[in-house]
Design a protein around this motif. Sequence first.
Motif, PDB file in Angstrom:
ATOM      1  N   SER A 235       0.829  -1.213   0.000  1.00 53.77           N
ATOM      2  CA  SER A 235       0.000   0.000   0.000  1.00 53.77           C
ATOM      3  C   SER A 235       0.860   1.259   0.000  1.00 53.77           C
ATOM      4  N   ALA A 236       1.974   1.223   0.733  1.00 54.25           N
ATOM      5  CA  ALA A 236       2.850   2.395   0.767  1.00 54.25           C
ATOM      6  C   ALA A 236       3.510   2.616  -0.594  1.00 54.25           C
ATOM      7  N   GLY A 237       4.004   1.532  -1.196  1.00 50.72           N
ATOM      8  CA  GLY A 237       4.617   1.653  -2.519  1.00 50.72           C
ATOM      9  C   GLY A 237       3.619   2.110  -3.564  1.00 50.72           C
ATOM     10  N   ALA A 238       2.394   1.556  -3.504  1.00 54.53           N
ATOM     11  CA  ALA A 238       1.357   1.939  -4.465  1.00 54.53           C
ATOM     12  C   ALA A 238       0.977   3.404  -4.300  1.00 54.53           C
ATOM     13  N   ALA A 239       0.891   3.869  -3.048  1.00 51.75           N
ATOM     14  CA  ALA A 239       0.537   5.268  -2.803  1.00 51.75           C
ATOM     15  C   ALA A 239       1.596   6.213  -3.372  1.00 51.75           C
ATOM     16  N   GLU A 240       2.871   5.864  -3.198  1.00 51.94           N
ATOM     17  CA  GLU A 240       3.926   6.719  -3.750  1.00 51.94           C
ATOM     18  C   GLU A 240       3.863   6.773  -5.273  1.00 51.94           C
ATOM     19  N   MET A 241       3.641   5.615  -5.897  1.00 55.82           N
ATOM     20  CA  MET A 241       3.594   5.575  -7.358  1.00 55.82           C
ATOM     21  C   MET A 241       2.377   6.335  -7.889  1.00 55.82           C
ATOM     22  N   ARG A 242       1.258   6.254  -7.193  1.00 54.47           N
ATOM     23  CA  ARG A 242       0.079   7.010  -7.633  1.00 54.47           C
ATOM     24  C   ARG A 242       0.348   8.509  -7.535  1.00 54.47           C
ATOM     25  N   SER A 243       1.045   8.905  -6.488  1.00 54.56           N
ATOM     26  CA  SER A 243       1.370  10.320  -6.331  1.00 54.56           C
ATOM     27  C   SER A 243       2.263  10.804  -7.471  1.00 54.56           C
ATOM     28  N   ILE A 244       3.260  10.000  -7.834  1.00 56.25           N
ATOM     29  CA  ILE A 244       4.141  10.351  -8.955  1.00 56.25           C
ATOM     30  C   ILE A 244       3.337  10.420 -10.249  1.00 56.25           C
ATOM     31  N   SER A 245       2.436   9.444 -10.432  1.00 53.41           N
ATOM     32  CA  SER A 245       1.631   9.403 -11.646  1.00 53.41           C
ATOM     33  C   SER A 245       0.719  10.621 -11.754  1.00 53.41           C
ATOM     34  N   GLU A 246       0.147  11.044 -10.642  1.00 50.98           N
ATOM     35  CA  GLU A 246      -0.727  12.226 -10.666  1.00 50.98           C
ATOM     36  C   GLU A 246       0.052  13.496 -11.007  1.00 50.98           C
ATOM     37  N   ARG A 247       1.276  13.595 -10.508  1.00 52.81           N
ATOM     38  CA  ARG A 247       2.098  14.765 -10.850  1.00 52.81           C
ATOM     39  C   ARG A 247       2.408  14.765 -12.349  1.00 52.81           C
ATOM     40  N   GLU A 248       2.657  13.595 -12.911  1.00 54.84           N
ATOM     41  CA  GLU A 248       2.942  13.521 -14.345  1.00 54.84           C
ATOM     42  C   GLU A 248       1.699  13.838 -15.169  1.00 54.84           C
ATOM     43  N   ALA A 249       0.531  13.446 -14.671  1.00 55.46           N
ATOM     44  CA  ALA A 249      -0.711  13.767 -15.383  1.00 55.46           C
ATOM     45  C   ALA A 249      -0.919  15.274 -15.449  1.00 55.46           C
ATOM     46  N   GLN A 250      -0.535  15.973 -14.398  1.00 59.84           N
ATOM     47  CA  GLN A 250      -0.648  17.437 -14.409  1.00 59.84           C
ATOM     48  C   GLN A 250       0.401  18.075 -15.317  1.00 59.84           C
ATOM     49  N   ALA A 251       1.605  17.467 -15.332  1.00 64.03           N
ATOM     50  CA  ALA A 251       2.681  18.034 -16.144  1.00 64.03           C
ATOM     51  C   ALA A 251       2.496  17.731 -17.631  1.00 64.03           C
ATOM     52  N   TYR A 252       1.898  16.582 -17.948  1.00 65.78           N
ATOM     53  CA  TYR A 252       1.733  16.169 -19.354  1.00 65.78           C
ATOM     54  C   TYR A 252       0.275  15.757 -19.589  1.00 65.78           C
ATOM     55  N   PRO A 253      -0.644  16.703 -19.546  1.00 65.73           N
ATOM     56  CA  PRO A 253      -2.079  16.348 -19.636  1.00 65.73           C
ATOM     57  C   PRO A 253      -2.473  15.731 -20.968  1.00 65.73           C
ATOM     58  N   ASP A 254      -1.806  16.103 -22.058  1.00 66.86           N
ATOM     59  CA  ASP A 254      -2.208  15.585 -23.369  1.00 66.86           C
ATOM     60  C   ASP A 254      -2.032  14.076 -23.469  1.00 66.86           C
ATOM     61  N   THR A 255      -1.041  13.543 -22.785  1.00 58.64           N
ATOM     62  CA  THR A 255      -0.757  12.112 -22.897  1.00 58.64           C
ATOM     63  C   THR A 255      -1.062  11.329 -21.634  1.00 58.64           C
ATOM     64  N   ASN A 256      -1.155  11.998 -20.480  1.00 54.92           N
ATOM     65  CA  ASN A 256      -1.260  11.261 -19.217  1.00 54.92           C
ATOM     66  C   ASN A 256      -2.533  11.536 -18.421  1.00 54.92           C
ATOM     67  N   LYS A 257      -3.279  12.571 -18.778  1.00 52.55           N
ATOM     68  CA  LYS A 257      -4.370  13.002 -17.908  1.00 52.55           C
ATOM     69  C   LYS A 257      -5.455  11.939 -17.730  1.00 52.55           C
ATOM     70  N   ALA A 258      -5.811  11.263 -18.804  1.00 47.79           N
ATOM     71  CA  ALA A 258      -6.942  10.333 -18.743  1.00 47.79           C
ATOM     72  C   ALA A 258      -6.569   8.960 -18.205  1.00 47.79           C
ATOM     73  N   TRP A 259      -5.320   8.787 -17.769  1.00 46.54           N
ATOM     74  CA  TRP A 259      -4.863   7.490 -17.304  1.00 46.54           C
ATOM     75  C   TRP A 259      -4.673   7.508 -15.790  1.00 46.54           C
ATOM     76  N   ARG A 260      -4.945   6.379 -15.168  1.00 44.22           N
ATOM     77  CA  ARG A 260      -4.758   6.236 -13.730  1.00 44.22           C
ATOM     78  C   ARG A 260      -3.884   5.018 -13.468  1.00 44.22           C
ATOM     79  N   LEU A 261      -2.857   5.208 -12.667  1.00 41.91           N
ATOM     80  CA  LEU A 261      -1.968   4.097 -12.350  1.00 41.91           C
ATOM     81  C   LEU A 261      -2.692   3.071 -11.481  1.00 41.91           C
TER      82      LEU A 261
END
Length: 819
Positions: A235-261
């Motif tokens: 759960s801790a590892g998954a939470a960290e990866m989701r946080s990283i993924s959400e930051r990337e979705a904000q930084a690259y919305p055209d390619t990452n916004k609609a995806w969820r880790l």
Amino acid sequence: MHTLWQDVRFGTRMLRKHRIATIVCVLALALGIGANAAIFSLAEAFLLHPVPFENSERIVALVDARLASDGGAGFGPQDLTPIAPATYLDWKKEVHSFDDLVAYGWDELNLTGDGPAQKVQDFKVTSNFFAMIGVQPLLGRAFLPEEEEPGRDQEIILSYGLWEQRYASDPNILKRLIKVNGKSFNVVGVMKKGFDFPMPGEAWIPLTLSTKERVRRDHRWLWVLGRLKPGVSFSAGAAEMRSISEREAQAYPDTNKAWRLQPQPLREFITGTLTRQYMVLLMVAVGFVLLIACADVANVQFARITGRTNELAVRTALGGSRWRLVRQLLIESIMLSLAGAAVGLFLAQWDIQMILAHMPPDVARFVAGWKTIRLDTNAFLFALAIAVVSGVISGIAPALLGSRASIAETLKEGGRSSSVSRARHRLRGTLVVAEVALALVLLIGAGLMVKGFQELLSVNESYAPQTLLTLNFSLPEAQYAQPAARLNFNEQIMRRLSSVSGVQAASQVTYVPYADGGAVNEREFSIEGRPPKQRGETRTAIVETTTPNYFNTLNIALRDGRLLNDTDGAESPKVAVISESLARRYFPGENPLGRHIKAGKAEAEGGWMTVVGVVNDVRYSWIVKEDVPTIYRSFRQAPPFYTTVVLRTAGEPLKFVSAARAEIAAVDANLPLYNIKPMDKVITESIVGIAYVATMMAALGAIALVLASVGVFGVMSYSVSERTHEIGIRMSMGAQTSNVLSMVVRSGMGLTVLGLAIGLPVAFLLARTLSSLLFGVQAADPAAFIGLPLLLLAVAGIACYLPARRAAHLDPLRALRQD
């Protein structure tokens, strides 16, 4: 211990004394325990041991899911998707919860030289891949970090099976160069026997990323795994990866916004959601069968204990404690269950052998855990445990009630109306109701599964798959890099195959329906003048590259416009034909003809294609219930590397394999052909898993029906024998045969109807679950919810009629003299 051994010996004598009852109980429990042991073996292989190496519990699969609410296709709650290279490289820099991340990509290669050309399933892996999963080659070494650099990736590691099959276990294989896709590769390692991860890996080559590929975020093709650091929870590892993924979705919305880790433990990722769901379904089903068997045995135990009432009363009078009597009766019940388990293990072994024998090898190698299916020590211990539990479940109520009787009431004549007798009667009735309810749920579940399987087969009859031959090839890039070379090759083989005697039509398409086990390979596409409504939104469809006659070969009807034709060449304006589902979804309320679409993003290379026709939809998968939007483009305007040849034959398709091989070899002798199968076999192999589940559910439903009918028959037979005196009085006072017959049948059918009333709502909940999993299953299917309850009612009616008929022909004088 001495008294316990006395109880065992006395129990053995009592079971021998009542041989028929003992045999019935042992067989009922053998069916229930055997089915549970067999399904446990499958569940252990699929859910606990799907990965061919140890210590996989710390490894996490990091995959994306495109949710329907975020602009996805909406074919299900989520579609797991690989990761783009740039995203993977970002993760490696930012992650702290994982020791390391590795990536791999699906690939296929052609082996030439050293024998006939052969297609091999390989994977491109990072240099740290084998170290991270804790596996090293049997011979040689793993890849080095510098071998990930473009131009330095001419190394290959072979699987044990490939080394054994193609290279005759050559001990000097590490010193050899082999031809891979027309290039020379160094063999640097051979993996240990049985290792094929990711499945069904036959070879591994280094994963190289060019400078251009390293910054791409729109091309998702890498599967990423990570090993958690010691002390870090999932759960801790998954939470960290989701946080990283959400930051990337904000930084690259055209390619990452609609995806969820969606991080998943490796075991769950390898097994897959559908496999887990169907295994849970089967485990619940065999649990129901075991409960029905226990109910049957409990009713037999009630009958046996009633016949031993005087014996138990005498033992009590002589100083035997109630606990001693309960223990004696429970030991007898457990002995019955252990005997049933012994027979059941033989049945389980036979079941497993049947399951293994009927799975096509081409399918089995893709099923995680298939090679570990066996009746092992764990299955034996499981069978022993459920035997003891079943003995307690089926024996505890009869033992408690049987040991509770009053001595005076039992020993005096005519104590038939005691409170204990009434309690036994109520409990036996309750058990029958439960049996009928459980049997109905299983019957309806089995009926829906079988009907769904039949629907999957019948929906494809429109293109007569029995007379279609399919085969695949993949052109090596080194030899066919230019589109003109690929087009020339494809045109030559089409002319040659069309001229073969008995071949009525020869065509090509990228994916035939149900290819790759029913996987739906979608690509992003764009519509000219209609940009996405929000950033990150994409449109997806299957993109087929096909010959013009493919539509006629598969009997795909034209709905509007025209089909592709031979004038749609490389120099002509690019055109496309779309499916009805694509037209409905993306061109609602308008005519799509003349509109322009493109495979990929609007700014991608390649020209726009004009929509010139709309055709019927084709079902591609048993997994996806809805029609999948499809785009067909001309093979002359986009010559493919990978393709499927489809031949319509005048007779048995396999008779044309040699001729097809010869014609293709005449154009390129070094090109391996694979997946050479009749189309109906492609379909049946794709849905073989559903066939297995449907068959097992049908078998369990039949067992449940038999056990339930035996339970009803046993209870009604015992009820008649218990009420013999009462029936004699009724007949002596003028009751007719029809009255007695009606009284007994009405009593049994009342219990059956009550069981049906309880079972129907539960069956409806099961049907709703199945309708979400399988095409062709309706949650309120009339045939299942009317026909199957009537079947169970009819069988129960027969089970009630036989004892009732015996009761109606009793001699009143004999009945009155009976205790």
